[in-house]
Design a protein around this motif. Sequence first.
Motif, PDB file in Angstrom:
ATOM      1  N   ALA A 158      30.313 -15.003  53.312  1.00 27.03           N
ATOM      2  CA  ALA A 158      31.347 -15.617  52.492  1.00 27.03           C
ATOM      3  C   ALA A 158      32.719 -15.101  52.897  1.00 27.03           C
ATOM      4  O   ALA A 158      32.856 -14.055  53.539  1.00 27.03           O
ATOM      5  CB  ALA A 158      31.100 -15.316  51.011  1.00 27.03           C
ATOM      6  N   VAL A 159      33.728 -15.853  52.518  1.00 28.10           N
ATOM      7  CA  VAL A 159      35.117 -15.464  52.760  1.00 28.10           C
ATOM      8  C   VAL A 159      35.867 -15.485  51.440  1.00 28.10           C
ATOM      9  O   VAL A 159      35.564 -16.266  50.535  1.00 28.10           O
ATOM     10  CB  VAL A 159      35.813 -16.398  53.773  1.00 28.10           C
ATOM     11  CG1 VAL A 159      35.266 -16.164  55.176  1.00 28.10           C
ATOM     12  CG2 VAL A 159      35.643 -17.863  53.377  1.00 28.10           C
ATOM     13  N   LEU A 183      29.996 -19.411  53.717  1.00 33.82           N
ATOM     14  CA  LEU A 183      30.031 -19.950  55.076  1.00 33.82           C
ATOM     15  C   LEU A 183      28.820 -20.872  55.245  1.00 33.82           C
ATOM     16  O   LEU A 183      27.889 -20.587  55.998  1.00 33.82           O
ATOM     17  CB  LEU A 183      30.000 -18.819  56.099  1.00 33.82           C
ATOM     18  CG  LEU A 183      31.189 -17.862  56.070  1.00 33.82           C
ATOM     19  CD1 LEU A 183      31.005 -16.751  57.093  1.00 33.82           C
ATOM     20  CD2 LEU A 183      32.495 -18.607  56.327  1.00 33.82           C
ATOM     21  N   ASP A 184      28.848 -21.961  54.513  1.00 31.84           N
ATOM     22  CA  ASP A 184      27.684 -22.852  54.465  1.00 31.84           C
ATOM     23  C   ASP A 184      27.938 -24.206  55.106  1.00 31.84           C
ATOM     24  O   ASP A 184      27.135 -25.132  54.952  1.00 31.84           O
ATOM     25  CB  ASP A 184      27.220 -23.029  53.016  1.00 31.84           C
ATOM     26  CG  ASP A 184      28.319 -23.571  52.104  1.00 31.84           C
ATOM     27  OD1 ASP A 184      29.470 -23.722  52.572  1.00 31.84           O
ATOM     28  OD2 ASP A 184      28.041 -23.831  50.933  1.00 31.84           O
ATOM     29  N   GLU A 201      31.295 -24.108  61.143  1.00 31.63           N
ATOM     30  CA  GLU A 201      32.632 -23.724  60.680  1.00 31.63           C
ATOM     31  C   GLU A 201      32.821 -22.220  60.798  1.00 31.63           C
ATOM     32  O   GLU A 201      32.031 -21.441  60.270  1.00 31.63           O
ATOM     33  CB  GLU A 201      32.851 -24.165  59.236  1.00 31.63           C
ATOM     34  CG  GLU A 201      34.269 -23.935  58.737  1.00 31.63           C
ATOM     35  CD  GLU A 201      34.478 -24.455  57.325  1.00 31.63           C
ATOM     36  OE1 GLU A 201      35.471 -25.155  57.091  1.00 31.63           O
ATOM     37  OE2 GLU A 201      33.625 -24.155  56.457  1.00 31.63           O
ATOM     38  N   ALA A 202      33.876 -21.800  61.487  1.00 32.05           N
ATOM     39  CA  ALA A 202      34.183 -20.381  61.653  1.00 32.05           C
ATOM     40  C   ALA A 202      34.788 -19.816  60.363  1.00 32.05           C
ATOM     41  O   ALA A 202      35.271 -20.564  59.510  1.00 32.05           O
ATOM     42  CB  ALA A 202      35.135 -20.197  62.823  1.00 32.05           C
ATOM     43  N   PRO A 203      34.789 -18.487  60.213  1.00 32.00           N
ATOM     44  CA  PRO A 203      35.280 -17.883  58.964  1.00 32.00           C
ATOM     45  C   PRO A 203      36.721 -18.236  58.616  1.00 32.00           C
ATOM     46  O   PRO A 203      37.021 -18.534  57.450  1.00 32.00           O
ATOM     47  CB  PRO A 203      35.109 -16.388  59.221  1.00 32.00           C
ATOM     48  CG  PRO A 203      33.970 -16.290  60.177  1.00 32.00           C
ATOM     49  CD  PRO A 203      34.128 -17.479  61.073  1.00 32.00           C
ATOM     50  N   ALA A 254      37.131 -21.696  57.339  1.00 27.52           N
ATOM     51  CA  ALA A 254      36.471 -21.757  56.033  1.00 27.52           C
ATOM     52  C   ALA A 254      37.386 -21.204  54.952  1.00 27.52           C
ATOM     53  O   ALA A 254      37.490 -21.766  53.850  1.00 27.52           O
ATOM     54  CB  ALA A 254      35.158 -20.978  56.068  1.00 27.52           C
ATOM     55  N   GLU A 304      38.877 -23.192  51.761  1.00 21.34           N
ATOM     56  CA  GLU A 304      38.663 -22.765  50.376  1.00 21.34           C
ATOM     57  C   GLU A 304      39.986 -22.635  49.625  1.00 21.34           C
ATOM     58  O   GLU A 304      40.088 -22.990  48.446  1.00 21.34           O
ATOM     59  CB  GLU A 304      37.910 -21.440  50.349  1.00 21.34           C
ATOM     60  CG  GLU A 304      36.464 -21.504  50.821  1.00 21.34           C
ATOM     61  CD  GLU A 304      35.573 -22.324  49.900  1.00 21.34           C
ATOM     62  OE1 GLU A 304      35.986 -22.614  48.751  1.00 21.34           O
ATOM     63  OE2 GLU A 304      34.464 -22.686  50.323  1.00 21.34           O
ATOM     64  N   GLU A 349      24.411 -10.528  53.004  1.00 23.77           N
ATOM     65  CA  GLU A 349      25.737 -11.121  52.832  1.00 23.77           C
ATOM     66  C   GLU A 349      26.856 -10.233  53.374  1.00 23.77           C
ATOM     67  O   GLU A 349      27.039  -9.097  52.945  1.00 23.77           O
ATOM     68  CB  GLU A 349      26.027 -11.409  51.363  1.00 23.77           C
ATOM     69  CG  GLU A 349      27.416 -12.004  51.146  1.00 23.77           C
ATOM     70  CD  GLU A 349      27.750 -12.234  49.689  1.00 23.77           C
ATOM     71  OE1 GLU A 349      28.882 -12.658  49.413  1.00 23.77           O
ATOM     72  OE2 GLU A 349      26.884 -11.986  48.826  1.00 23.77           O
ATOM     73  N   ASN A 378      31.074 -10.217  53.810  1.00 21.95           N
ATOM     74  CA  ASN A 378      32.220 -10.871  53.201  1.00 21.95           C
ATOM     75  C   ASN A 378      33.498 -10.349  53.842  1.00 21.95           C
ATOM     76  O   ASN A 378      33.582  -9.169  54.193  1.00 21.95           O
ATOM     77  CB  ASN A 378      32.251 -10.603  51.690  1.00 21.95           C
ATOM     78  CG  ASN A 378      33.061 -11.643  50.928  1.00 21.95           C
ATOM     79  OD1 ASN A 378      34.193 -11.940  51.280  1.00 21.95           O
ATOM     80  ND2 ASN A 378      32.468 -12.187  49.878  1.00 21.95           N
ATOM     81  N   TRP A 385      33.555 -11.101  63.389  1.00 19.21           N
ATOM     82  CA  TRP A 385      32.890 -11.122  62.085  1.00 19.21           C
ATOM     83  C   TRP A 385      32.004  -9.873  61.962  1.00 19.21           C
ATOM     84  O   TRP A 385      31.462  -9.406  62.955  1.00 19.21           O
ATOM     85  CB  TRP A 385      32.064 -12.398  61.965  1.00 19.21           C
ATOM     86  CG  TRP A 385      31.419 -12.589  60.628  1.00 19.21           C
ATOM     87  CD1 TRP A 385      30.090 -12.541  60.346  1.00 19.21           C
ATOM     88  CD2 TRP A 385      32.076 -12.881  59.396  1.00 19.21           C
ATOM     89  NE1 TRP A 385      29.870 -12.778  59.000  1.00 19.21           N
ATOM     90  CE2 TRP A 385      31.078 -12.984  58.398  1.00 19.21           C
ATOM     91  CE3 TRP A 385      33.417 -13.048  59.025  1.00 19.21           C
ATOM     92  CZ2 TRP A 385      31.369 -13.259  57.071  1.00 19.21           C
ATOM     93  CZ3 TRP A 385      33.712 -13.312  57.700  1.00 19.21           C
ATOM     94  CH2 TRP A 385      32.694 -13.414  56.744  1.00 19.21           C
TER      95      TRP A 385
END
Length: 224
Positions: A67-68, A101-102, A106-108, A111, A115, A142, A144, A219
């Motif tokens: 997640a970001v 990141l679903d 798509e890169a972070p 994303a 968002e 996970e 983040n 990442w």
Amino acid sequence: MSGFPDELGVPVVAGAELRDAVVRRTVTSTETVFEGRVWDVVREVVELPGEDGPTSVTRDLQRHPGAVTVLALDDDEHVLFLRQYRHPVRRELWELPAGLLDVAGEAPLPAAQRELAEEADLRAERWDVVVDWFNSPGGSSEANRIYLARGLSAVPAAERHAREDEERDLVPVRVPLAEAVEAVLAGRLGNPGAVIGVLATSAARAAGWATLRPAEAPWPTDLG
């Protein structure tokens, strides 16, 4: 590692020596025991080293896409917060814009930009990495990342995202960074991204932003 133990029996080392290490253990079995709408639960048998040789242990873990989180800071150093209902804890929490990141491929960074636009109707000219962490490494994969977004502007009304479900009732506010720190330390905020993001951003600001990393930094799970 350097340093010598004192009367406490624990060596003192330089902070530069603190670095998480990627370690590969032999996994002898992997089974998906639960398939969820967002994440799965996987049962793995892994070999751990021991004095008498490897020992096999069974671990259940949440296989998470990562997640970001975005700490959006305006020119007057106000932090953007969103109030959102979180059913597992039966609370409305003040949070930073964030998401999974679903989206395939798509890169972070894109994303995080998506968002911020979808949840807060905002764009940012400058993006930096504030801090990375593993949200619950004892039971989840996970990872983040918190981005610092600056140079904010509003998304044109005609291009704004139509929010659904819990996101329909998001309440946005802006709070001075120093007062956000006070809210965290007083125990008034419980969302981990908000707590970590506010404190890390405050520390980065105190350092003249010298601790920030490039937005395209590797990442966390890619290191090593």
